[in-house]
Design an enzyme around this catalytic site. Structure first.
Site, short mmCIF file in Angstrom:
data_model
loop_
_atom_site.label_atom_id
_atom_site.label_comp_id
_atom_site.label_asym_id
_atom_site.label_seq_id
_atom_site.Cartn_x
_atom_site.Cartn_y
_atom_site.Cartn_z
N THR A 101 6.46 -4.38 50.69
CA THR A 101 6.51 -2.94 50.99
C THR A 101 5.11 -2.37 51.14
O THR A 101 4.15 -2.89 50.57
CB THR A 101 7.25 -2.22 49.85
OG1 THR A 101 6.99 -0.83 49.94
CG2 THR A 101 6.77 -2.68 48.48
N ASP A 102 5.01 -1.26 51.90
CA ASP A 102 3.72 -0.56 52.00
C ASP A 102 3.31 0.07 50.66
O ASP A 102 2.15 0.44 50.47
CB ASP A 102 3.75 0.50 53.11
CG ASP A 102 4.82 1.57 52.94
OD1 ASP A 102 5.60 1.50 51.96
OD2 ASP A 102 4.88 2.48 53.79
N TYR A 116 7.98 -0.57 40.26
CA TYR A 116 8.52 -1.24 41.45
C TYR A 116 7.39 -1.80 42.30
O TYR A 116 7.35 -3.01 42.59
CB TYR A 116 9.37 -0.27 42.27
CG TYR A 116 9.64 -0.74 43.69
CD1 TYR A 116 10.39 -1.89 43.93
CD2 TYR A 116 9.11 -0.06 44.80
CE1 TYR A 116 10.62 -2.34 45.23
CE2 TYR A 116 9.34 -0.49 46.10
CZ TYR A 116 10.10 -1.64 46.31
OH TYR A 116 10.31 -2.08 47.59
N LYS A 120 6.27 -5.73 43.12
CA LYS A 120 6.20 -6.28 44.48
C LYS A 120 4.79 -6.82 44.76
O LYS A 120 4.63 -7.87 45.40
CB LYS A 120 6.58 -5.21 45.52
CG LYS A 120 8.02 -4.76 45.49
CD LYS A 120 9.03 -5.83 45.87
CE LYS A 120 8.99 -6.22 47.32
NZ LYS A 120 10.10 -7.15 47.66
P1 NAD Z 1 18.58 -3.21 48.36
O1 NAD Z 1 18.34 -2.69 46.97
O2 NAD Z 1 19.48 -2.44 49.25
O3 NAD Z 1 19.19 -4.69 48.28
C1 NAD Z 1 18.69 -5.65 47.37
C2 NAD Z 1 19.66 -6.82 47.37
O4 NAD Z 1 19.11 -7.82 46.50
C3 NAD Z 1 21.04 -6.48 46.84
O5 NAD Z 1 22.04 -7.04 47.66
C4 NAD Z 1 21.07 -7.11 45.46
O6 NAD Z 1 22.37 -7.52 45.04
C5 NAD Z 1 20.14 -8.30 45.67
N1 NAD Z 1 19.54 -8.75 44.40
C6 NAD Z 1 18.93 -8.00 43.45
N2 NAD Z 1 18.55 -8.77 42.42
C7 NAD Z 1 18.91 -10.05 42.75
C8 NAD Z 1 18.76 -11.31 42.09
N3 NAD Z 1 18.21 -11.40 40.88
N4 NAD Z 1 19.22 -12.42 42.72
C9 NAD Z 1 19.79 -12.33 43.96
N5 NAD Z 1 19.98 -11.16 44.60
C10 NAD Z 1 19.53 -10.04 44.01
O7 NAD Z 1 17.15 -3.41 48.99
P2 NAD Z 1 16.67 -3.18 50.50
O8 NAD Z 1 16.37 -1.75 50.68
O9 NAD Z 1 17.60 -3.88 51.42
O10 NAD Z 1 15.27 -3.95 50.47
C11 NAD Z 1 15.20 -5.36 50.74
C12 NAD Z 1 13.77 -5.81 50.55
O11 NAD Z 1 12.92 -5.10 51.43
C13 NAD Z 1 13.23 -5.60 49.15
O12 NAD Z 1 12.46 -6.73 48.80
C14 NAD Z 1 12.35 -4.37 49.27
O13 NAD Z 1 11.29 -4.41 48.34
C15 NAD Z 1 11.87 -4.50 50.70
N6 NAD Z 1 11.54 -3.22 51.37
C16 NAD Z 1 12.49 -2.24 51.46
C17 NAD Z 1 12.18 -1.06 52.13
C18 NAD Z 1 13.20 0.03 52.29
O14 NAD Z 1 12.88 1.10 52.81
N7 NAD Z 1 14.46 -0.16 51.91
C19 NAD Z 1 10.91 -0.87 52.68
C20 NAD Z 1 9.98 -1.91 52.56
C21 NAD Z 1 10.31 -3.08 51.91
#
Ligand code: NAD
Length: 354
Positions: free
Chosen positions: A133-134, A158, A162
């Site tokens: 993430t940023d 968080y 990361k």
């Molecule tokens: P989310 O919270 O919607 O989904 C996370 C998923 O990971 C869920 O399905 C959950 O069940 C699974 N999970 C959590 N703990 C787990 C474990 N111990 N073992 C296996 N599965 C597990 O998250 P998202 O928004 O889809 O983000 C996905 C990734 O992208 C993350 O790594 C996040 O840091 C990164 N990210 C998200 C955003 C955003 O805007 N949503 C922006 C930049 C980066």
């Protein structure tokens, strides 16, 4: 066609990525423990495809992660599984350390043990795409953008977890040669986002005529990227990203939170006019700011454009309109989350379905 392992595929970005990969014909294994944020109904339309399989496994369980990787033999790993909600990280940081740091370690180590035994050509082709993430870069003032060389300065549990995971991922490249690529993305929006994040919160509050909470004075600025654009970028990074490199992915779409909330209220009012004739923006309520709330994030995505040819396709107005329409047309998806029905009938960890 590749064998592609996606962690966190039942989450917001993961389900959109899996849909894209399955439709392209790749063989996809979704490894997800189904925390509160995981929802297999987000994949109903691809779940019965022969090139999709699901394994309910926690990345905190090394033996299970190792077993899945050895059996599936992936060409690419997209690592998205994480605890992802900043407010939850403030209330309960332990799970963030466990999943985001130890879980990433497990996945890297299991991938390394598999990769070391691959043929030379499979080793060359393999990519471990660590999705970050940023927020690891901290907060910007009113000008400037994060580049891949911006210093790390995470402020929340968080973003700190990361950041730690990013360092592990890149160390597994420099120390052991594992072909790791790291991406840093700005805030995503679009279909299937869990209704605790800002955009679905605002849409659902409008539809339910409930107060719309806005932190502080609403002047925190975020760069918004449509989730399908992010998924396309990830696939390109998985194909063309250079091992050991980091790529920033952004929407070139900065907005103050309050402006975003007003935009969403206007779109909801256009697509589903309110019975009482009042604007949804009348529901906006300012609430006490989140501790350590970063002022501004903005991504300079020129490297991925220059080196890998990616740029976002969706513009703000069509992306936000499509997103509001999706939540209007898919009410049972989010109603089941709000009532908790989506968690009924879940199996304990360890189940696999093909
Ligand atoms: P989310 O919270 O919607 O989904 C996370 C998923 O990971 C869920 O399905 C959950 O069940 C699974 N999970 C959590 N703990 C787990 C474990 N111990 N073992 C296996 N599965 C597990 O998250 P998202 O928004 O889809 O983000 C996905 C990734 O992208 C993350 O790594 C996040 O840091 C990164 N990210 C998200 C955003 C955003 O805007 N949503 C922006 C930049 C980066």
């Amino acid at each position: 066609m590749k064998r592609i392992l996606v962690t966190g595929g039942a989450g917001f970005i993961g389900c959109n990525l899996i849909r894209q990969l399955v439709r392209a014909g790749h063989c996809v294994l979704n490894v997800d423990s189904l925390t509160y944020a995981g929802n297999l109904s987000s994949l109903n339309d691809v779940a019965s495809q022969p090139n999709y399989a699901f394994a309910q496994v926690s990345i905190t369980d090394f033996a299970s992660v190792h077993r899945e990787i050895q059996a599936f033999r992936p060409h690419t790993v997209f690592h998205l599984a994480a605890e992802s909600h900043v407010d939850r990280s403030i209330d309960g940081p332990r799970q963030f350390v466990s999943t985001n740091i130890e879980g990433t370690f497990n996945l890297l180590q299991a991938s390394l043990e598999y990769w070391r035994l691959c043929s030379h050509s499979d080793q060359q082709q393999f990519r471990f795409v660590h999705v970050s993430t940023d927020e690891v870069y901290g907060s910007l003032g009113s000008t400037g953008k994060f580049t891949e060389t911006s210093p790390y300065d995470p402020h929340s549990p968080y973003s700190a977890s990361k950041a730690a995971a990013d360092h592990l991922a890149l160390a597994w490249h420099s120390t052991y040669g594992l072909p790791v690529v790291v991406t840093h993305c700005s805030n995503n929006y679009g279909p299937y986002q869990f209704p605790e994040k800002l955009i679905p919160v605002v849409i659902l509050k409008c539809l339910r005529s409930e107060p719309i909470p806005v932190y502080g004075n609403g002047q925190n600025v975020r760069d918004w990227l449509y989730v399908a654009d992010h998924c396309e970028a990830l696939e390109i990074v998985g194909n063309l990203g250079q091992p050991g490199q980091t790529y920033n992915i952004g929407g070139n779409n900065e907005m103050a939170n309050l402006d975003l909330v007003h935009l969403l209220c206007d779109i909801v009012d256009q697509q589903q006019p309110r019975n009482d004739g009042r604007p949804s923006s009348a529901l906006i309520t300012f609430v006490t700011d989140r501790p350590g709330h970063d002022q501004r994030y903005a991504i300079d995505a020129s490297k991925i454009h220059r080196e890998l040819g990616w740029s976002p396709k969706q513009d703000r107005s069509t992306g936000m309109r499509d997103t509001v329409r999706w939540y209007l047309q898919n009410q049972s998806w989010w109603q089941d989350i709000l009532t908790g029905k989506y968690r009924l009938g879940r199996q304990g960890l360890g189940a696999s379905t093909g």
